[in-house]
Each structure stands twice: as C-alpha cells, then as structure tokens.
Scaffold this motif. Structure first.
Motif, short mmCIF file in Angstrom:
data_model
loop_
_atom_site.label_atom_id
_atom_site.label_comp_id
_atom_site.label_asym_id
_atom_site.label_seq_id
_atom_site.Cartn_x
_atom_site.Cartn_y
_atom_site.Cartn_z
N CYS A 6 -48.54 27.73 43.25
CA CYS A 6 -49.25 28.36 41.98
C CYS A 6 -50.77 28.32 42.54
O CYS A 6 -51.43 27.52 42.89
CB CYS A 6 -49.02 27.27 40.89
SG CYS A 6 -49.87 27.84 39.69
N PRO A 7 -51.21 29.51 42.20
CA PRO A 7 -52.71 29.77 42.74
C PRO A 7 -53.42 29.04 41.60
O PRO A 7 -53.31 29.01 40.56
CB PRO A 7 -52.65 31.41 42.47
CG PRO A 7 -51.59 31.89 41.72
CD PRO A 7 -50.67 30.88 41.70
N GLY A 11 -59.48 28.87 43.90
CA GLY A 11 -58.84 29.43 45.28
C GLY A 11 -57.98 28.31 45.66
O GLY A 11 -57.65 27.13 45.21
N THR A 13 -53.72 26.89 46.28
CA THR A 13 -52.63 26.75 45.76
C THR A 13 -52.25 25.30 45.30
O THR A 13 -52.79 24.39 46.05
CB THR A 13 -51.31 27.56 46.22
OG1 THR A 13 -51.14 26.82 47.73
CG2 THR A 13 -51.76 28.90 46.61
N GLY A 91 -49.46 34.58 39.54
CA GLY A 91 -48.89 34.44 40.75
C GLY A 91 -47.49 34.20 40.74
O GLY A 91 -46.87 34.42 41.83
#
Lengths: 230, 87
Positions: A6-7, A11, A13, A91
């Motif tokens: 998941c973004p 910045g 994930t 995302g």
C-alpha cells in the motif's frame, strides 16, 4: 487474504491485507471494493463479503482491501487522512489491476480517481461526522460531562479527537467533514431503495439480508456484462 | 400529519432496531425505548436521530436529546410531531 504494498503518503509502502475472490477463468481485471468507514465498516463487512461471493460465483473477480488504519491494517488510524485513503485505494487499483470500483457508503470518499464504477448508498463526510459527534456527546452526558459539536470540532482540528472509539488526527478532522462523493459520469450511484430493504448499516445489531446482497451483486454483474459486450 | 409521522417513525425504529414485521406496529405510547432496549446505546441513539432528521425533515439539536424524549414511544412521537408541526 492477500498482502499488497500500500503506497504511503510520504513515499514507500506498507504491507496491507486484502480479501480476494478470483474465480477460475476470470479475466485478469477485477472489481475493487472500497469498504464502508468506521462502525459502518464493521456492520457492513459481512454484507460486503456476501456480495463478493455472489459476484465471484458469477465470474467476477473481486478484491476488498483494508483501508489504512482499519480492520487488519497495522497503520495507526490517527495519522490517516481521507487523502491518504484515496492514494491507498489508487495503489490498490493499480496493484490488483482493477477495471471497476464499487464503493460502500463512506468508502465513496476514498474512491480512486480514474476508475469507473459505482457508489453504493454514498454518505457525506459531514453526515458521518455529525453522527459520531452526537454519539460522543450523548455518551459524555451520561457520564455527567457537557460537550458540544462546535467545541469538539474546534478542539479536534487542533489536537485530533476520539469519536465512537476511533482516534482521529487533527488533519483528518479538518478535512473529513467537507467531503462528498465525487460526481463523475464514470461513477453511478446505487441507492438503497434499489436493493429492496432498509440499509443494514442502520441496524444496531449487524444483520444480513440475502435478498439485498443478491440485488447489489446482480446490478454490478449485469452492468459489467453489458459493458463487456458493448 | 400525525398519522404520517407515526407511520414514518415506526418504520425508522423497525429499520434501526432490526425489528421483525409487526413488532414496531405493536408499539404503544408506553413502550419503553431508552433504558429498555439494550441495543439502544449512545451510538445507536445517534444513528436513530440521524435517520429521524433525514426521513422526517427536521433538525434535532443535541440539547433536545434527553432521557425524557427517548423514554418511551409516546414521548419520542410527541417530540417529532411537534418539530414537524413547527417546521
């Protein structure tokens, strides 16, 4: 359950979980489902999964990711903003190759941009916020404390606020009340009266209604089939 | 007006409390609500009031809400009817 990257807003994930149902032979493209928020997310989880089962049975692959801060997510809720949720769902749409999206209730406020689909019974941020503020005020009154919506919101915009057991950050409080589901030609609204019964989020005890799950799944499956042949 | 309000209010209670068909119709003015129905906690009351506002087109101020207003079906119906009459 599937893990997916998941973004994050800054910045990088975070690994988040998603429930996926992919019938054999289904196309690679899938339907992304953005769950309902807060208490409604719990009440509608079973209904949402029932809709997914029906869609999968009719050959539609579906994925239901957690919103960061909810359900199995290990990210803290009080650092999330509605914008972060939208980035997360965008995302998810990329990662799972979503061709369409179905948002449930307040999930409409985190709909990924650029993915066509449906809002089921969308609710405005102001309405959800008002209900949670009211619940807090009533609970406080029972405990002998006096609170008002205005004073809670003012304090919340400075320091964050706990509402209905959810710890929300100041940025969230500042943004959420102004949000409404985006109206775009690519997004259609499925209203509750199209499902033939009262919304299950209304119930104090979570219920289920096979007829409503049938109806919602059928609306989506038929529309997807029509789009394929169009 | 009164008949319409009564009917709409029963439908809201049925939907919010997940009552079986006929159960809300059997409510009398003396049927106890807050304090009598365990599922009616503060979150549920907040949901109930939101539905009342949406479906009956009235605004319920937080200071209007107290144990008297929600004591029984009759008191809630009175409150809602008065608000609708004043609107």
């Amino acid at each position: 359950m599937t893990q997916w990257p998941c973004p994050l807003p800054g910045g990088g994930t975070a690994d988040e979980w998603a429930l996926t149902m992919r019938p054999d032979g289904a196309a690679k493209a899938c339907l992304l489902i953005v769950p309902a928020l807060f208490d409604e997310g719990n009440k509608l989880r079973r209904f949402t999964v029932e809709v997914m089962r029906r869609l999968a049975a009719s050959g539609v692959a579906c994925v239901l990711p957690d919103l960061p801060g909810f359900n199995e997510s290990i990210l803290p809720l009080d650092t999330q903003t509605p914008g972060d949720w939208q980035v997360a769902m965008e995302g998810a749409a990329r990662h799972f190759a979503a061709s369409h999206v179905l948002t449930i209730r307040g999930g409409a406020l985190a709909a990924p941009r650029g993915v066509p689909g449906w809002h089921y019974a969308p609710v405005a941020g102001a309405s959800q916020m008002r209900q949670m503020l009211r619940a807090r005020i009533l609970a406080a009154r029972e405990a002998g404390r006096s609170e008002t919506q205005d004073s809670l919101l003012e304090a919340g915009r400075m320091h964050g606020l706990e509402l209905a057991g959810y710890r929300l950050g100041a940025d969230f409080i500042a943004e959420f009340g102004g949000l409404v589901a985006r109206e775009e030609p690519s997004m259609q609204t499925i209203t509750q009266d199209m499902l033939g019964g009262p919304g299950l989020w209304l119930r104090t005890e979570p219920g289920e209604d096979a007829g409503q799950a049938d109806a919602l799944a059928a609306i989506i499956a038929v529309a997807l089939a029509q789009r394929e042949t169009a | 007006m009164q008949d319409d309000t009564d009917q709409l209010l029963r439908a809201i209670l049925r939907d919010v409390l997940g009552l079986k068909p006929g159960q809300a119709e059997a409510f009398t003015a003396q049927t106890g609500l807050f304090g009598h129905l365990p599922e009616l906690d503060s979150m549920a009351v907040a949901g109930l009031l939101t539905e009342i506002e949406d479906r009956l087109g009235i605004i319920v101020e937080d200071e209007d809400v107290d144990g008297d207003m929600l004591a029984d079906y009759g008191s809630l119906l009175n409150f809602v009817s008065e608000r609708r009459g004043a609107a």
